[in-house]
Design a protein around this motif. Structure first.
Motif, PDB file in Angstrom:
ATOM      1  N   ILE A 291       4.912  -7.805   3.643  1.00 50.37           N
ATOM      2  CA  ILE A 291       5.169  -6.824   4.695  1.00 50.37           C
ATOM      3  C   ILE A 291       4.541  -5.484   4.315  1.00 50.37           C
ATOM      4  CG2 ILE A 291       6.958  -5.552   5.939  1.00 50.37           C
ATOM      5  CD1 ILE A 291       8.825  -7.929   5.375  1.00 50.37           C
ATOM      6  N   CYS A 292       3.851  -4.883   5.269  1.00 51.92           N
ATOM      7  CA  CYS A 292       3.304  -3.534   5.098  1.00 51.92           C
ATOM      8  C   CYS A 292       3.729  -2.719   6.309  1.00 51.92           C
ATOM      9  CB  CYS A 292       1.783  -3.577   5.006  1.00 51.92           C
ATOM     10  SG  CYS A 292       1.030  -1.940   4.996  1.00 51.92           S
ATOM     11  N   LYS A 293       4.387  -1.591   6.052  1.00 56.96           N
ATOM     12  CA  LYS A 293       4.811  -0.709   7.142  1.00 56.96           C
ATOM     13  C   LYS A 293       4.004   0.572   7.057  1.00 56.96           C
ATOM     14  CE  LYS A 293       9.342  -2.615   7.684  1.00 56.96           C
ATOM     15  NZ  LYS A 293      10.724  -2.397   7.947  1.00 56.96           N
ATOM     16  N   LYS A 294       3.394   0.955   8.180  1.00 53.70           N
ATOM     17  CA  LYS A 294       2.591   2.170   8.254  1.00 53.70           C
ATOM     18  C   LYS A 294       3.163   3.080   9.323  1.00 53.70           C
ATOM     19  CE  LYS A 294      -1.666   1.336   6.233  1.00 53.70           C
ATOM     20  NZ  LYS A 294      -2.921   1.951   6.095  1.00 53.70           N
ATOM     21  N   GLU A 295       3.203   4.355   8.983  1.00 54.96           N
ATOM     22  CA  GLU A 295       3.717   5.365   9.901  1.00 54.96           C
ATOM     23  C   GLU A 295       2.537   6.025  10.605  1.00 54.96           C
ATOM     24  OE1 GLU A 295       5.772   9.267   8.713  1.00 54.96           O
ATOM     25  OE2 GLU A 295       7.304   7.702   8.569  1.00 54.96           O
TER      26      GLU A 295
ATOM     27  N   LYS B  89       6.669   9.583  16.207  1.00 51.17           N
ATOM     28  CA  LYS B  89       6.401   8.776  15.020  1.00 51.17           C
ATOM     29  C   LYS B  89       6.640   7.312  15.357  1.00 51.17           C
ATOM     30  CE  LYS B  89       7.887  11.240  11.245  1.00 51.17           C
ATOM     31  NZ  LYS B  89       8.707  11.444  10.074  1.00 51.17           N
ATOM     32  N   ILE B  90       5.662   6.489  15.041  1.00 52.34           N
ATOM     33  CA  ILE B  90       5.782   5.049  15.267  1.00 52.34           C
ATOM     34  C   ILE B  90       5.543   4.346  13.944  1.00 52.34           C
ATOM     35  CG2 ILE B  90       4.758   3.047  16.397  1.00 52.34           C
ATOM     36  CD1 ILE B  90       4.013   4.807  18.707  1.00 52.34           C
ATOM     37  N   ILE B  91       6.382   3.393  13.623  1.00 50.01           N
ATOM     38  CA  ILE B  91       6.203   2.595  12.413  1.00 50.01           C
ATOM     39  C   ILE B  91       5.667   1.230  12.832  1.00 50.01           C
ATOM     40  CG2 ILE B  91       7.340   1.510  10.453  1.00 50.01           C
ATOM     41  CD1 ILE B  91       9.287   3.847  10.445  1.00 50.01           C
ATOM     42  N   LYS B  92       4.435   0.942  12.376  1.00 49.24           N
ATOM     43  CA  LYS B  92       3.819  -0.358  12.665  1.00 49.24           C
ATOM     44  C   LYS B  92       4.035  -1.269  11.468  1.00 49.24           C
ATOM     45  CE  LYS B  92       0.236   0.870  15.911  1.00 49.24           C
ATOM     46  NZ  LYS B  92      -1.181   0.753  16.234  1.00 49.24           N
ATOM     47  N   THR B  93       4.352  -2.515  11.740  1.00 51.18           N
ATOM     48  CA  THR B  93       4.589  -3.497  10.690  1.00 51.18           C
ATOM     49  C   THR B  93       3.486  -4.554  10.729  1.00 51.18           C
ATOM     50  OG1 THR B  93       6.957  -3.148  10.907  1.00 51.18           O
ATOM     51  CG2 THR B  93       6.262  -5.112   9.738  1.00 51.18           C
TER      52      THR B  93
ATOM     53  N   SER C  76      -8.963  -5.313   5.775  1.00 51.83           N
ATOM     54  CA  SER C  76      -9.651  -4.345   6.626  1.00 51.83           C
ATOM     55  C   SER C  76      -9.434  -4.614   8.112  1.00 51.83           C
ATOM     56  CB  SER C  76     -11.140  -4.346   6.304  1.00 51.83           C
ATOM     57  OG  SER C  76     -11.669  -5.642   6.487  1.00 51.83           O
ATOM     58  N   HIS C  77      -9.273  -5.867   8.472  1.00 47.82           N
ATOM     59  CA  HIS C  77      -9.126  -6.157   9.896  1.00 47.82           C
ATOM     60  C   HIS C  77      -7.751  -5.766  10.444  1.00 47.82           C
ATOM     61  CE1 HIS C  77      -7.495  -9.839   8.053  1.00 47.82           C
ATOM     62  NE2 HIS C  77      -6.769  -9.928   9.143  1.00 47.82           N
ATOM     63  N   SER C  78      -6.765  -5.587   9.582  1.00 49.99           N
ATOM     64  CA  SER C  78      -5.440  -5.199  10.078  1.00 49.99           C
ATOM     65  C   SER C  78      -5.034  -3.804   9.614  1.00 49.99           C
ATOM     66  CB  SER C  78      -4.392  -6.210   9.624  1.00 49.99           C
ATOM     67  OG  SER C  78      -4.244  -6.148   8.232  1.00 49.99           O
ATOM     68  N   GLN C  79      -5.902  -3.117   8.887  1.00 51.30           N
ATOM     69  CA  GLN C  79      -5.642  -1.763   8.410  1.00 51.30           C
ATOM     70  C   GLN C  79      -4.360  -1.681   7.584  1.00 51.30           C
ATOM     71  OE1 GLN C  79      -5.387  -0.111  12.234  1.00 51.30           O
ATOM     72  NE2 GLN C  79      -7.573   0.029  12.538  1.00 51.30           N
ATOM     73  N   ALA C  80      -4.065  -2.713   6.839  1.00 50.65           N
ATOM     74  CA  ALA C  80      -2.840  -2.759   6.043  1.00 50.65           C
ATOM     75  C   ALA C  80      -3.171  -3.015   4.581  1.00 50.65           C
ATOM     76  CB  ALA C  80      -1.929  -3.860   6.566  1.00 50.65           C
ATOM     77  N   THR C  81      -2.335  -2.470   3.703  1.00 49.43           N
ATOM     78  CA  THR C  81      -2.472  -2.732   2.278  1.00 49.43           C
ATOM     79  C   THR C  81      -1.164  -3.321   1.764  1.00 49.43           C
ATOM     80  OG1 THR C  81      -1.767  -0.496   1.723  1.00 49.43           O
ATOM     81  CG2 THR C  81      -4.133  -0.871   1.896  1.00 49.43           C
ATOM     82  N   PHE C  82      -1.284  -4.295   0.890  1.00 49.05           N
ATOM     83  CA  PHE C  82      -0.134  -5.004   0.358  1.00 49.05           C
ATOM     84  C   PHE C  82      -0.133  -4.877  -1.160  1.00 49.05           C
ATOM     85  CE2 PHE C  82      -1.442  -6.957   4.294  1.00 49.05           C
ATOM     86  CZ  PHE C  82      -0.253  -7.057   4.999  1.00 49.05           C
ATOM     87  N   SER C  83       1.027  -4.547  -1.726  1.00 47.02           N
ATOM     88  CA  SER C  83       1.112  -4.424  -3.180  1.00 47.02           C
ATOM     89  C   SER C  83       0.979  -5.804  -3.814  1.00 47.02           C
ATOM     90  CB  SER C  83       2.440  -3.782  -3.584  1.00 47.02           C
ATOM     91  OG  SER C  83       3.515  -4.600  -3.189  1.00 47.02           O
ATOM     92  N   ILE C  84       0.318  -5.840  -4.964  1.00 40.41           N
ATOM     93  CA  ILE C  84       0.075  -7.119  -5.622  1.00 40.41           C
ATOM     94  C   ILE C  84       0.234  -6.960  -7.134  1.00 40.41           C
ATOM     95  CG2 ILE C  84      -2.421  -6.733  -5.602  1.00 40.41           C
ATOM     96  CD1 ILE C  84      -2.742  -9.795  -5.323  1.00 40.41           C
ATOM     97  N   PHE C  85       0.921  -7.927  -7.729  1.00 41.49           N
ATOM     98  CA  PHE C  85       1.123  -8.010  -9.172  1.00 41.49           C
ATOM     99  C   PHE C  85       0.491  -9.302  -9.638  1.00 41.49           C
ATOM    100  CE2 PHE C  85       4.283  -5.240  -7.547  1.00 41.49           C
ATOM    101  CZ  PHE C  85       4.600  -4.347  -8.550  1.00 41.49           C
ATOM    102  N   GLU C  86      -0.224  -9.256 -10.772  1.00 38.63           N
ATOM    103  CA  GLU C  86      -0.925 -10.451 -11.244  1.00 38.63           C
ATOM    104  C   GLU C  86      -0.685 -10.682 -12.731  1.00 38.63           C
ATOM    105  OE1 GLU C  86      -4.828 -10.781  -8.462  1.00 38.63           O
ATOM    106  OE2 GLU C  86      -4.955  -9.355 -10.100  1.00 38.63           O
ATOM    107  N   TRP C  87      -0.842 -11.943 -13.119  1.00 36.63           N
ATOM    108  CA  TRP C  87      -0.796 -12.325 -14.527  1.00 36.63           C
ATOM    109  C   TRP C  87      -1.624 -13.579 -14.703  1.00 36.63           C
ATOM    110  CZ3 TRP C  87       2.150 -16.497 -17.011  1.00 36.63           C
ATOM    111  CH2 TRP C  87       2.036 -16.484 -18.406  1.00 36.63           C
TER     112      TRP C  87
END
Length: 161
Positions: free
Chosen positions: A79-83, A99-103, A53-64
């Protein structure tokens, strides 16, 4: 009456886990499939992404979860890239939007790492070497190496539960 005071060591502060940094240009689902095949595990995509929440980014995650050895495995994107659209105002007739892409990075100190493989157990160096050797057999992986978790500044980002 005497007061007793218990002082706990810092042993409980440090979570025991093994962390592997992976450099590759694969999509997350393709990398998870290849890791499953090579290591004989069963990583599956989590229904919700890891949301910082503090960086407004979401990261894909796989678990087992390995039921036999009681070890949790997690493969997470670093890495999360947001447009985003930014309005630029000029002293002209037309206002333009750009358009700006933030990483964003899960571990900012490892900006070149594409994915992180977190094993929720401190495993032996022989097993870590075996895992790294198996990962490096995947032709699409440029490199993979162990990351010392005690040196991380942003290790709180690695708490997934």
């Amino acid at each position: 009456m005497a007061v007793q005071k218990f002082v706990l060591d810092h042993a409980f502060d440090e979570a025991l886990f093994t962390l592997v940094g992976i450099h590759c240009n694969l999509e997350d689902y393709r990398l998870a499939y290849l890791i499953n095949r090579v290591l004989g595990i069963a990583l599956k995509r989590r229904k919700t992404d890891l949301d910082l929440s503090h960086s407004q980014a979401t990261f894909s995650i796989f678990e087992w979860e390995d039921q036999k050895q009681l070890i949790n495995w997690s493969l997470v994107s670093n890495i999360c890239k947001k447009e985003e659209f930014q309005t630029r105002k000029f002293d002209s007739l037309f206002d333009s939007q750009e358009k700006i892409i933030k990483t964003f990075h899960l571990l900012p100190e490892y900006k070149t790492v594409n994915f992180l493989l977190k094993i929720d157990s401190e495993i032996s160096t022989n097993k870590t070497k075996y895992i790294l050797d198996r990962l490096l057999k995947i032709p699409q992986i440029a490199t993979a190496y162990s990351i010392d978790s005690s040196m991380l500044k942003s290790k709180d980002n690695l708490i997934f539960n």
